[in-house]
Scaffold this motif. Structure first.
Motif, PDB file in Angstrom:
ATOM      1  N   SER A 178       0.835  -1.207   0.000  1.00  0.00           N
ATOM      2  CA  SER A 178       0.000   0.000   0.000  1.00  0.00           C
ATOM      3  C   SER A 178       0.870   1.256   0.000  1.00  0.00           C
ATOM      4  N   ILE A 179       1.958   1.238   0.762  1.00  0.00           N
ATOM      5  CA  ILE A 179       2.855   2.417   0.821  1.00  0.00           C
ATOM      6  C   ILE A 179       3.556   2.604  -0.523  1.00  0.00           C
ATOM      7  N   MET A 180       4.004   1.513  -1.141  1.00  0.00           N
ATOM      8  CA  MET A 180       4.646   1.599  -2.459  1.00  0.00           C
ATOM      9  C   MET A 180       3.664   2.185  -3.480  1.00  0.00           C
ATOM     10  N   LEU A 181       2.424   1.701  -3.435  1.00  0.00           N
ATOM     11  CA  LEU A 181       1.411   2.197  -4.377  1.00  0.00           C
ATOM     12  C   LEU A 181       1.147   3.690  -4.146  1.00  0.00           C
ATOM     13  N   PHE A 182       1.083   4.075  -2.886  1.00  0.00           N
ATOM     14  CA  PHE A 182       0.872   5.496  -2.560  1.00  0.00           C
ATOM     15  C   PHE A 182       1.992   6.340  -3.177  1.00  0.00           C
TER      16      PHE A 182
END
Length: 1647
Positions: free
Chosen positions: A1476-1480
């Motif tokens: 999720s952090i990478m996608l953000f």
């Protein structure tokens, strides 16, 4: 307002002092100090108020606050105003005296605050503390200690108060009943006295220069009376020591007359304490101060006390100080100071006390006394000046002491004496002689590391300290020059000072160079003034002889030669030019080498040449005569030094050679013969060398003297004398005869050849044999004496060398040659065959080596006997014992090993010498006729020696061969057959030498064919490379190497030699060494292959017996032959061969596998067989369902036998390298069939009958291949890839662990993905046909097949190769179609495949963007996804796609996605957090169009991302770094952006605290209005489950408030923040509480 907030913060911190963790306490202390740096007075007032209000707060917590107050005061003393100082003083005074009991930590902390304030406000402090110091009332313990410490820290401020303090204190001394109060009074008096002394010593700087010592004298004396008369008698040891420590400094201040009056009681009182206290340092220190004070007032009472003082102090020094206990060393120092004081005042009496102690029988007493002597010699030089003769005379006894510790102490005394002029007095020479004797002590080979005062002091450390002392005295004490020069020369020649030569020579050289600088070159050594000095001849002899062993005694050769060079003028005036050139070269030679690398023979030759040149330069016969006489005189000195004595003999020979007086030469030779110690080997050698060297210039005199000696009375007398002692007689006479025989040998070797040849047979040999043979009753009897025998052999060897070197070949006919060879043969025969104990064999063979070269030729019988005798004498010896068995007697074993090696070398040289006389094929054949039986011996050691000798002979033959006409090498075949099977001998050394033999034989053949000797044949040279393969006894390697050797032989052996070679090889099959028998088989097969297929007609008959033969004999050569036969059969009857082999029982045994592998030889045949096997795999079903009765319901899958057997057969064939071409041709069907075979066998079991059979076979075979269906299929697929040219594919999957994953039901799809990726990278062109064959399986009813194919396709989409091969659309449609699959794993893999398009074919993403994004969003909303696995895959894939989709495609979904993924940031699952952090981070690229909305999302996530940099999972930390780097450019702060880009690189470690400090600085500069929002978000993480994040959140807040401007401080809701921090201050983890305390300190910025 601000003040009350600081106060609140301080209060919060002080409330937390109750924390039990020391790190938290430390941080609270630091935070209070930090607040104090900002507002020192406010914090000090807050602390004061807090401590007054919290009267019940336990003292350990009060201590933290008091320590913080001390630090704030110390650091801000200049800023404090009087009112604050008063508050602090009053508080500290109360805290210090609140408890009447002594509570050390608490009251010490309060006292320290008062001392700190007293640096500036001494009057205020004293004003307060004096209120607690009232007359008639015993003060608090710490009041006195505070006074004491103030007096030290502020001398000028405190001394003016001391008079009144002392006045008040004196009456209290009598009131003190408790020990601790008495101790503190003593402590105060000690420091008051020291303070007053310092004040008086610095009156020029003092505020009141009128202060005098007598201001305090009476009070100090009054106090002294109480201390001495009352307290010193106390039973408590600590109190007594406190009293003693005080009385030392007090004695300086007492009135002189009072001190004088007290001394008769005081000194005995102090001395008595030594008996009561083991720790004497404080007593000795005080005593020394009292003695100094007494001497200062000119006391007369000391005289009376002197004996008691000396008697008590002396044992203190005699008890050795322990370096590990520092106070014992300090005590020694103080006691020695006492002796210095006493010696300066009472020199006579101190010496009268000390010097008799030197005669004590107690070692410690003697050592201690010498230490004191050294001290007073150094520290009381003026008082000792007139005592020098007395002191020197008293040292006579210590000089004879044998104890090492005493010796070392004496050396130290001598060093002190040298510095103060003692050694120039009469008796000084004895001291120097003692020092040199200690330098001559033997040095340990490996000195042990010792502490300087170790009880077991070694002579080595005495020697070491003596050497250093001698050198220092020579080089640094100028007054010693005339004492040491030339006196030290007297020690150079006596043999007992040999070990001291190196330091002596170094010191003498330094002294001589000093003298030369002073212009004393010519008169360097004044013999007229120094009768005892050694003569120039003695010095030259001594220094030259010791130089022959240059590395002994700390490299004495260099020192001796350098000294010799410096003394050249005193030796002889003409030597300057020669020695200044030659000596540095000799020294350089020593320094360039080491003891191991130096050739002793070469070094001695250099020295003898130097001597020869020296004698030639002097050219003074009188000088030379004196010189040679001195050399002979020194000979006896070197008894026990055999190497040096041997060299001295050579020097004498050299000098006699240069002597012009024939009479002197004969006289000295006679004297040498009369005085030699004939029983010593080195002496015999030396004497013989001397005669040989002398014969160079005096041949006639030398020979005459040898003959005269035998006829002389001396010789006859010796023989007669010895005959009295019958046993001794024979032995001693034999030794004299041995020496004479050796002398003749050396004379023959050294003497001019033109003179000596005519004397050899007539004189020299006649006399030698006369001494050697003894007559008994007229019959010649040969001696049994070993020495005599060895000397005869060596002498004849030297005579042979002399003849060989002195004549051209053929000019000299040595008529006694045959007789001498026969004599040597007899000696060799007489040696025992069971062991080699003496060098007789070796020496006799060396002698024969030189003899056989000489004319005339030996007869054939003599030659044969010589060869056979020598071979039997060496080759038949038993093998040397293994090292382990020889460990006990290592030296003897090493000697035997060297002796054996030397003897073998001598044998080789002799045989070469004989072969040299007949360098023809016939001569070679004749030599190997003798060696042949030894080469084939069944004893390993005999074979090993024989083949080693053979290799040396053949190499020699080849090197000497010079073919003038082309002739046949008729015995090549026989000789090659003799050696080539030995290439597989059980001994590695035999194998190596056998290859060398074959190599030489083939080159000899080439020479006989007409090639030049330096011609290099590529094939034959290849044999050298093959030797490496023979080092290890691995049969596979040996077979391969032997096969290659046979190929070389087959190509290079002439046709006419082939049959003889084969016939001889067949004989080799019966070789007793089985390895050689196997090698013969291999070589025969190889030769037959080379020359045609002779076995073809027998093929139909062989197949039926191959398997049974392989079972009978599991030998390499049989296996190879069987494989060849099976191949021939299969090329004609493939179907029959395949069917019969498939009918073999599973698992295939090793022989069946061998036969399968032989079918891979020829591509066409192999292809046909592979097609047959594929058809059998595909024809039958892979498994059958079977009920599982044990589990009640359900079933298990059982493999069918025929596909299993065919799979195993495929493995065996494809495992053969030769199958490569066939596999390449059938690559797609093989790959697809085996991939589906793997898919169908995951979790499939063997039939019951095969399970039990596999277990049985595994118990027989050490590491069988698994028959398990899946493992079997995986292994076959691996080998198919390797053989099909896709080794990289197999290697890549293997290195990633993919094969193991493929066989695992849970991770099967991961293994397939690895395989697909490797195929895409390394086998792209193969994929279209593979994909085409796999597509139908996507609709299979079996989950396993759909999973396998989807995983394979998903990973292929990760590569651009599918786009290049026009497969993309097909595969993408197939993946999209799988989104509704009933299997969750298939759905997840389909999403992964679609996401992989981003990396595989990014240019296609734009075209299909909307479709792909829709699939991902659907995946994130998957309802049947309890563990979020599909959502996780959707996020990961979406991250990859974002770089390539159209912005318009993503804009509409951007906010939806950002909000959807935000909850995952704090998920308990690390992979969800990471994805999720990478996608953000990836989404930020699309924020430009909707900047403000998305900026809000960034701000919402910023605190989370920064805190998760402390996440426990490294992959989450990495994702946060990426996301922050991506967010940076969108935040409108260049500094922050740069920081994220520079500090958050993946390859860079992060210092989190420093990083956050800088981040907060930029945040507060760019977004100060965000302060409250950022703080509130951080407050949420105060409840985080992760400790590091819980600790990071308060630290984040602390840095924010540290950098916020004053204008924005009002944003902070301090009440809420402090409450939250207060709550977190109760966190169970100390690290969190530490960060909270740190932040509380920083909140001063927002107040």
């Amino acid at each position: 307002m601000m003040e009350s907030r600081i106060k609140r913060l301080a209060t919060t911190l002080m409330d937390a002092t109750t924390d039990k963790d020391p790190l938290v306490q430390e941080q609270i202390y630091n935070a209070l100090c930090y607040l104090g740096e900002s507002e020192p007075e406010e914090i000090l007032n807050s602390c004061d108020e807090y401590l007054r209000q919290h009267d019940k707060l336990a003292y350990p917590h009060r201590v933290i606050i008091l320590k913080a107050m001390e630090t704030v005061v110390k650091n801000n003393i200049a800023l404090l105003d009087k009112s604050t100082a008063k508050v602090v003083i009053f508080l500290a005074s109360n805290e210090m005296t609140k408890s009447k009991e002594v509570i050390r930590d608490w009251q010490q902390a309060a006292s320290n605050v008062l001392v700190a304030v007293g640096q500036r406000f001494i009057n205020k402090v004293m004003e307060e503390v004096l209120t607690k110091f009232q007359p008639g009332i015993l003060p608090h313990y710490f009041v006195m200690q505070t006074f004491a410490n103030l007096s030290v820290s502020n001398v000028f401020g405190m001394v003016p108060f001391l008079n009144s303090i002392l006045g008040t204190m004196l009456p209290m001394l009598g009131m003190a009943k408790q020990d601790h109060m008495k101790s503190v009074f003593c402590y105060a008096l000690q420091h008051f006295s020291e303070s007053i002394q310092e004040y008086l010593a610095n009156l020029d700087k003092a505020p009141d220069p009128t202060v005098r010592k007598d201001t305090f004298s009476n009070e100090i004396f009054s106090a002294y009376e109480v201390l001495f008369n009352s307290w010193l008698q106390h039973r408590e040891a600590k109190l007594r020591l406190a009293v003693v420590e005080a009385m030392g400094p007090m004695s300086y201040l007492m009135p002189g007359e009072k001190l004088e009056e007290q001394l008769p009681k005081l000194i005995p009182g102090i001395l008595a304490l030594y008996k009561k206290h083991t720790e004497a340092f404080y007593i000795s220190k005080s005593l020394c101060q009292i003695l100094e004070a007494s001497v200062n007032i000119g006391s007369r009472s000391l005289d009376v006390q002197l004996d008691a003082l000396l008697g008590t102090l002396h044992p203190q020094i005699c008890a050795p100080a322990d370096p590990s206990v520092p106070l014992t060393v300090k005590n020694h120092t103080e006691v020695l100071r006492c002796f210095t004081v006493l010696a300066c005042s009472f020199p006579d009496r101190v010496l009268a006390f000390l010097l008799p102690k030197l005669e004590s029988s107690n070692e410690r007493t003697r050592v201690g006394t010498l230490l004191i002597m050294r001290q007073i010699i150094n520290s009381a030089p003026s008082q000792m000046e007139i005592k020098k003769p007395f002191i020197l005379s008293s040292m006579k006894l210590p000089l004879q002491d044998s104890n090492n510790k005493v010796k070392r102490a004496v050396v130290q005394v001598i060093s002190a004496m040298a510095h103060h002029g003692y050694l120039e007095q009469p008796g000084g020479e004895a001291m120097m002689e003692f020092l040199v004797r200690q330098c001559a002590l033997p040095s340990d080979a490996q000195p042990k590391k010792q502490p300087p005062d170790a009880d077991d002091l070694t002579s080595d450390s005495v020697q070491s300290i003596s050497v250093n002392t001698l050198f220092l005295l020579s080089t640094t004490v100028d007054r010693m020059n005339n004492v040491l020069w030339p006196y030290l020369l007297e020690f150079v020649t006596p043999i007992q000072f040999t070990n001291a030569l190196t330091p002596l020579c170094k010191s003498l050289m330094y002294l001589a160079m000093k003298k030369q600088e002073e212009g004393e070159n010519a008169s360097l050594i004044r013999y007229d003034l120094n009768a005892n000095l050694p003569s120039p001849y003695a010095l030259t002899t001594r220094l030259l002889v010791v130089s022959s062993q240059p590395y002994v005694g700390d490299c004495r050769g260099t020192a001796a030669l350098r000294l010799l060079n410096v003394l050249h003028y005193s030796i002889h005036p003409t030597l300057d030019q020669l020695w200044s050139k030659k000596v540095p070269l000799l020294v350089e030679h020593i320094e360039e080498n080491t003891e191991k690398s130096l050739s002793q023979k070469e070094w001695e030759e250099k020295l003898l040449l130097f001597l020869q040149e020296t004698l030639a330069a002097i050219a003074d016969n009188t000088w030379i005569c004196h010189f040679v006489t001195e050399m002979c005189r020194q000979l006896n000195s070197y008894n026990g030094f055999p190497l040096e004595k041997n060299f001295l003999y050579k020097c004498i020979g050299t000098t006699l050679g240069a002597c012009a007086s024939k009479d002197l030469v004969q006289k000295q030779l006679q004297e040498l013969l009369e005085t030699a110690r004939y029983h010593e080997e080195a002496e015999r050698e030396g004497l013989a060398s001397c005669f040989g060297i002398c014969a160079i210039n005096h041949l006639e005199e030398t020979l005459a003297k040898l003959e005269d000696f035998v006829r002389s009375d001396v010789f006859k007398k010796s023989v007669g004398l010895f005959s009295i002692f019958k046993d001794r007689s024979d032995n001693e006479v034999e030794k004299i005869k041995s020496t004479l025989i050796l002398c003749y040998g050396y004379v023959a070797l050294y003497a001019p050849k033109e003179l000596v040849l005519s004397r050899i047979e007539a004189d020299i040999l006649k006399n030698i044999f006369q001494y050697f043979n003894t007559k008994v009753l007229g019959i010649k009897v040969e001696t049994k004496d070993l020495t005599l025998k060895l000397c005869l052999i060596r002498s004849i060897c030297m005579i042979s060398q002399a003849i060989y070197n002195g004549v051209k070949c053929g000019d000299f006919i040595f008529s006694r040659k045959a007789e001498l060879v026969a004599q040597m043969v007899e000696f060799i025969k007489a040696e025992p065959l069971e062991a080699m104990r003496t060098p007789v064999r070796q020496r006799a063979m060396i002698t024969c080596t030189y003899l056989v070269i000489l004319e005339p030729h030996l007869s054939d019988p003599d030659r044969t006997e010589l060869i056979d005798t020598c071979l039997a004498s060496v080759l038949a010896l038993p093998p040397l014992e293994p090292v382990k068995e020889r460990d006990e007697n290592g030296g003897d074993a090493l000697h035997k090993e060297m002796l054996y090696g030397d003897t073998t070398s001598a044998l080789k040289d002799l045989l070469k010498s004989l072969l040299q006389r007949n360098l023809t094929p016939h001569g070679l054949q004749d030599m190997f006729a003798h060696l042949g039986p030894w080469i084939k011996s069944n004893k390993e050691h005999e074979r090993q020696r024989a083949v080693e000798v053979s290799a040396a002979l053949l190499d020699f033959y080849l090197s000497k061969l010079n073919v003038s006409t082309v002739i046949p090498f008729y015995n090549l075949g026989v000789l090659i057959a003799l050696f080539s099977p030995r290439c597989s001998d059980s001994l590695a050394s035999v194998r190596q030498h056998a290859v060398d033999c074959v190599y030489c034989l083939l080159y000899i053949q080439l020479c006989y064919e007409g090639f030049a000797r330096d011609h290099r044949d590529e094939m034959v040279e290849g044999l050298k490379a093959l030797k490496k393969g023979l080092e290890e006894p691995d049969f596979t390697v040996l077979f391969h190497t032997c096969n290659n050797i046979a190929m070389v032989i087959g190509k290079r052996v002439p046709p006419d030699q082939l049959m003889s070679l084969l016939l001889a090889m067949f004989e080799g099959l019966a070789d007793p060494d089985k390895n050689c028998s196997r090698a013969a088989t291999v070589m025969i097969n190889s030769l037959l292959k080379e020359r045609g297929g002779v076995l073809q007609e027998k093929v139909p008959d062989i197949m039926s017996i191959i398997h049974s033969k392989l079972e009978e004999v599991d030998e390499e050569h049989i296996r190879k032959a069987a494989q060849q036969t099976v191949y021939i059969l299969a090329s004609q009857h493939k179907s029959v061969v395949v069917s019969s082999l498939l009918g073999s029982s599973l698992p295939f045994d090793s022989h069946t596998c061998t036969m399968w592998r032989s079918l891979a030889t020829e591509p066409t045949l192999t292809s046909q067989i592979l097609e047959q096997l594929l058809e059998k795999v595909n024809r039958d079903v892979p498994y059958k369902e079977s009920k599982c009765f044990l589990l009640g319901s359900g079933s298990e899958r059982i493999a069918t036998p025929l596909p299993l057997a065919a799979t195993c057969a495929l493995y065996e064939i494809m495992s053969a390298p030769e199958s490569g071409a066939a596999v390449l041709g059938l690559y797609p069907p093989l790959f697809v069939t085996l991939l589906l075979r793997v898919s169908c066998t995951v979790g499939v079991q063997l039939p019951k009958n095969l399970q039990s059979r596999e277990r049985r076979s595994s118990s027989h075979s050490p590491a069988p291949r698994s028959l398990h269906p899946c493992s079997c299929a995986v292994e076959t697929l691996k080998v198919m890839l390797a053989r099909g040219g896709s080794e990289e594919v197999a290697r890549a999957v293997s290195s990633a662990g993919g094969w193991d994953l493929m066989a695992s039901p849970e991770r099967h799809h991961d293994g397939i993905a690895m395989l697909a990726g490797a195929m895409a990278r390394h086998a792209g062109p193969r994929l279209p046909l593979i994909v085409k064959n796999l597509v139908p399986t996507l609709s299979s009813v079996f989950d396993s097949q759909r999973i396998t194919t989807t995983a394979f396709f998903a990973e292929l989409l990760n590569s651009n190769v599918v786009n290049d091969l026009i497969l993309l659309e097909t595969m993408m449609d197939n993946m999209t179609g799988r989104q509704k699959d009933t299997c969750m794993l298939v759905r997840m893999l389909a999403l992964r495949g679609l996401g992989n398009i981003a990396s595989g074919s990014p240019e296609k993403v734009r075209k299909h963007g909307a479709k792909l994004l829709a699939s991902m969003v659907n995946g994130m909303d998957d309802k049947d996804d309890p563990h979020n696995l599909v959502a996780l895959e959707a996020m990961s894939s979406l991250s990859k796609l974002l770089d390539h989709v159209e912005e318009r495609d993503i804009q509409s979904m951007l906010l939806h996605i950002a909000i959807r993924i935000r909850p995952f940031f704090d998920s308990e699952q690390p992979d969800l957090r990471q994805s999720s952090i990478m996608l953000f981070g990836n989404l930020t690229k699309f924020s430009e169009g909707d900047c403000e909305v998305f900026f809000e999302q960034i701000l919402n996530g910023l605190v989370t991302l920064l805190l998760h940099l402390q996440d426990p999972k490294p992959e989450v930390v990495k994702a946060c770094k990426f996301a922050l780097r991506m967010c940076g450019p969108n935040m409108g702060c260049e500094g922050l952006c740069d920081m994220f880009l520079n500090h958050l690189r993946d390859d860079r470690s992060l210092h989190y605290g420093e990083f956050m400090n800088n981040v907060c600085k930029h945040l507060m500069q760019s977004y100060p209005e965000m302060l409250n929002r950022l703080i509130l978000t951080n407050l949420f993480y105060f409840k985080s489950n992760w400790v590091d994040i819980r600790a990071a959140a308060p630290m984040f807040i602390g840095f924010l408030v540290l950098h916020v401007d004053e204008d924005h401080c009002q944003q902070v809701d301090l009440d809420q923040l402090i409450s939250a921090l207060n709550l977190l201050l109760k966190d169970p983890v100390p690290a969190v509480r530490v960060k909270v305390a740190e932040t509380l300190g920083r909140l001063v910025r927002v107040l």
